[in-house]
Enzyme design. Structure first.
Site, PDB file in Angstrom:
ATOM      1  N   LYS A  38      -2.377   6.423 -22.994  1.00  0.00           N
ATOM      2  CA  LYS A  38      -1.762   6.750 -24.279  1.00  0.00           C
ATOM      3  C   LYS A  38      -0.238   6.751 -24.133  1.00  0.00           C
ATOM      4  O   LYS A  38       0.438   5.921 -24.685  1.00  0.00           O
ATOM      5  CB  LYS A  38      -2.231   8.126 -24.761  1.00  0.00           C
ATOM      6  N   TYR A  69       0.833  -1.202   0.000  1.00  0.00           N
ATOM      7  CA  TYR A  69       0.000   0.000   0.000  1.00  0.00           C
ATOM      8  C   TYR A  69       0.870   1.255   0.000  1.00  0.00           C
ATOM      9  O   TYR A  69       0.643   2.178  -0.764  1.00  0.00           O
ATOM     10  CB  TYR A  69      -0.908  -0.005   1.233  1.00  0.00           C
ATOM     11  N   ARG A  80     -16.732  12.289 -34.616  1.00  0.00           N
ATOM     12  CA  ARG A  80     -16.279  13.498 -33.930  1.00  0.00           C
ATOM     13  C   ARG A  80     -16.916  14.668 -34.682  1.00  0.00           C
ATOM     14  O   ARG A  80     -16.312  15.323 -35.509  1.00  0.00           O
ATOM     15  CB  ARG A  80     -14.752  13.606 -33.951  1.00  0.00           C
ATOM     16  N   THR A  83     -12.143  16.964 -24.347  1.00  0.00           N
ATOM     17  CA  THR A  83     -13.476  16.871 -23.709  1.00  0.00           C
ATOM     18  C   THR A  83     -13.405  16.878 -22.182  1.00  0.00           C
ATOM     19  O   THR A  83     -14.055  17.692 -21.522  1.00  0.00           O
ATOM     20  CB  THR A  83     -14.188  15.579 -24.164  1.00  0.00           C
ATOM     21  N   PHE A 120     -23.409  11.181 -27.202  1.00  0.00           N
ATOM     22  CA  PHE A 120     -22.594  10.382 -28.134  1.00  0.00           C
ATOM     23  C   PHE A 120     -22.223   9.018 -27.567  1.00  0.00           C
ATOM     24  O   PHE A 120     -22.010   8.072 -28.302  1.00  0.00           O
ATOM     25  CB  PHE A 120     -21.346  11.150 -28.592  1.00  0.00           C
ATOM     26  N   ASP A 165      -0.382  19.170 -21.185  1.00  0.00           N
ATOM     27  CA  ASP A 165      -1.060  17.874 -21.249  1.00  0.00           C
ATOM     28  C   ASP A 165      -0.244  17.019 -22.212  1.00  0.00           C
ATOM     29  O   ASP A 165      -0.272  17.220 -23.433  1.00  0.00           O
ATOM     30  CB  ASP A 165      -2.498  18.058 -21.752  1.00  0.00           C
TER      31      ASP A 165
HETATM   32  C1  LIG Z   1      -7.169  10.770 -23.425  1.00  0.00           C
HETATM   33  C2  LIG Z   1      -6.779  12.123 -23.095  1.00  0.00           C
HETATM   34  C3  LIG Z   1      -7.054  12.679 -21.840  1.00  0.00           C
HETATM   35  C4  LIG Z   1      -7.813  11.930 -20.779  1.00  0.00           C
HETATM   36  O1  LIG Z   1      -7.160  10.769 -20.401  1.00  0.00           O
HETATM   37  P1  LIG Z   1      -7.958   9.490 -19.828  1.00  0.00           P
HETATM   38  O2  LIG Z   1      -6.885   8.557 -19.435  1.00  0.00           O
HETATM   39  O3  LIG Z   1      -8.819   8.988 -20.957  1.00  0.00           O
HETATM   40  O4  LIG Z   1      -8.779   9.954 -18.695  1.00  0.00           O
HETATM   41  C5  LIG Z   1      -6.633  13.968 -21.610  1.00  0.00           C
HETATM   42  N1  LIG Z   1      -6.006  14.681 -22.552  1.00  0.00           N
HETATM   43  C6  LIG Z   1      -5.737  14.187 -23.769  1.00  0.00           C
HETATM   44  C7  LIG Z   1      -5.010  15.022 -24.770  1.00  0.00           C
HETATM   45  C8  LIG Z   1      -6.110  12.896 -24.093  1.00  0.00           C
HETATM   46  O5  LIG Z   1      -5.849  12.416 -25.320  1.00  0.00           O
END
Ligand SMILES: *Cc1c(COP(=O)(O)O)cnc(C)c1O
Length: 482
Positions: A266, A80, A389, A133, A455, A223
């Protein structure tokens, strides 16, 4: 990157990996696909995997893992608190980004929740190249708003600009001056801009953004979810960076930002996420919320197996072959389709191929959801699942009026290292057939329309019997072929 010259002169990207674990696929007959489409209410989110041949819905959590990632998962340290698995990831993040402080979260949007709760006050604005989103939702839920200041070419469907994801620097400075630095929660740059076709920003543009942020004392948040693709584009398209290694470019990017967050669904080819910073002060501001919403600071809602996989996945991302595979496959597909006259977003980006429904089926109006119609037509004739999209992905305004999106796109994601070249050729072949028979494609209308996130859950029906006509033409052109 594998620059292999074919004697035949053909330009084919070469895989620098081999496949050692496989998953059986099925390709149901077109009649079954028509049934499946009806059962799913013409919404590709509601299709079942057993009815799908190539799943091009998303790249999230479905990238192929490497042998080394799988091996690392077996030796994870499950405790943990104080897990040595976590220390490995923390060290890897420090090594790659140069950031001393790391907060683990269960996925990208969880990082966004923490960032928005800590930094966004009601009435504040977050200038950004373009929204994603979940990012926008978290900022708005906390009373903030989003101001998109992508360069004008970013929203042009076809362009030769290699960096359509760049931020408009003059607009950034104008917003800060108009609103006052104290009303800017932070500036956000999204690398590999997701919703406009996986389009990259340049290192030079990020440097300019960073200069403006420093001048006014505003935080710069990156991001980095789609960093792998953006690294490839910086290395291949930005002259000043061609001699830099992937690791050097990554470090140069990280050094310009105050906070970096990412979805490891990703980046790193696993499942999870994280927030990185050099500042102890910023780390301390976010720390409590991570324990409140995600889990203790040494796992953050992730399984230790996934943490091991991310650590290895991040290291593997510092490799030319690894980051080039996705963009090169996507470029192959985009160029082939473009050559055959099929309307696609150009230049090729990361993430996937984007068909432009407005030009593909100009006879289907936005009121009949052209991108959604194209998504169901393509599934019908190929078993390939894409993601709408366009206007279906928007939400009605408070008075119940439709909000039509800027672009009507069908996104065909190309998850990294998952598909083979012949599978891409099959998808191209069916898209070209569909384009030649586009006059047969008709529109859709809602039969079940949820107020929120329609969607994901909404159901639609064709506005005429166009789907049966499309099936009949397919049978007459391709016989009994699937
Ligand atoms: C997918 C994505 C997110 C959100 O990530 P999750 O793991 O799906 O919550 C945020 N920003 C970008 C650019 C993304 O492609």
């Amino acid at each position: 990157m594998a620059h292999i010259k074919f004697y035949s002169g053909e330009e084919v990207p070469l895989e620098m990996h081999k496949v050692r674990i496989v998953q059986k696929l099925s390709l149901p007959h077109i009649e079954r696909r028509l049934e499946a489409l009806n059962e799913a209410g013409n919404n590709t989110f509601l299709l079942k995997n057993t009815d799908i041949y190539l799943d091009m819905l998303t790249d999230s959590g479905v990238n192929a893992m490497s042998d080394k990632q799988l091996a690392a998962m077996m030796e994870s340290d499950d405790s943990y608190a104080g897990s040595s698995t976590f220390t490995k990831l923390e060290n890897k993040i420090r090594d790659i980004f140069g950031t001393d402080y790391f907060l683990p979260v269960h996925q990208g949007r969880a990082a966004e929740n923490v960032l928005a709760k800590v930094f966004v006050r009601p009435g504040q604005v977050v200038p950004m190249n373009y929204h994603f989103t979940t990012t926008k939702a978290h900022i708005c839920v906390n009373g903030g708003s989003v101001d998109e200041i992508i360069i004008d070419e970013g929203l042009e469907v076809t362009s030769s600009n290699p960096f359509k994801g760049n931020m408009d620097i003059a607009k950034l400075e104008a917003i800060i001056q108009k609103r006052g630095a104290e009303n800017i929660a932070f500036v956000r740059v999204e690398t590999g801009t997701n919703l406009i076709g996986g389009q990259p920003h340049s290192l030079e543009n990020l440097r300019q953004v960073s200069n403006v942020c420093n001048k006014y004392g505003v935080l710069l948040v990156l991001d980095a979810s789609l960093l792998a693709d953006n690294l490839y584009f910086i290395k291949t398209r930005e002259d000043a960076c061609k001699q830099m290694s992937v690791r050097e470019i990554t470090r140069a990017i990280a050094d310009l930002c105050d906070i970096i967050y990412f979805s490891a669904r990703k980046l790193g080819c696993a499942r999870g996420g994280g927030i990185c910073t050099r500042s102890r002060d910023l780390f301390m501001k976010m720390r409590e919320l991570v324990t409140l919403y995600e889990g203790f600071l040494t796992y953050g809602g992730m399984s230790v197996r996934e943490i091991e996989a991310i650590t290895v996945g991040l290291e593997e991302t510092m490799d030319d072959d690894m980051i080039s595979q996705g963009p090169q496959f996507i470029a192959y597909m985009v160029n082939e389709l473009d050559r055959k006259g099929v309307p696609v977003i150009t230049p090729p980006g990361g993430l996937g191929v984007h068909l432009d429904a407005k030009r593909f089926i100009p006879h289907v109006p936005q009121t009949e959801y052209s991108a959604g119609a194209l998504a169901s037509a393509l599934f019908l004739v190929s078993g390939v699942r894409g993601m709408e999209r366009g206007s279906v992905s928007e939400q009605r305004d408070d008075d119940g009026n439709e909000v039509y999106s800027n672009m009507e796109l069908l996104r065909l994601a190309v998850p990294r290292r998952v598909f083979t070249m012949s599978q891409l050729k099959y998808a191209i072949d069916r898209i070209v057939w569909l384009y030649e028979n586009r006059a047969l494609i008709g529109g859709l209308k809602f039969v079940e329309e949820p107020k929120m996130l329609r969607f994901f859950f909404g159901k639609l029906a064709p506005t005429s019997d166009w789907q049966h006509k499309l099936v009949a033409k397919f049978r007459s052109d391709l016989g009994d072929s699937l």
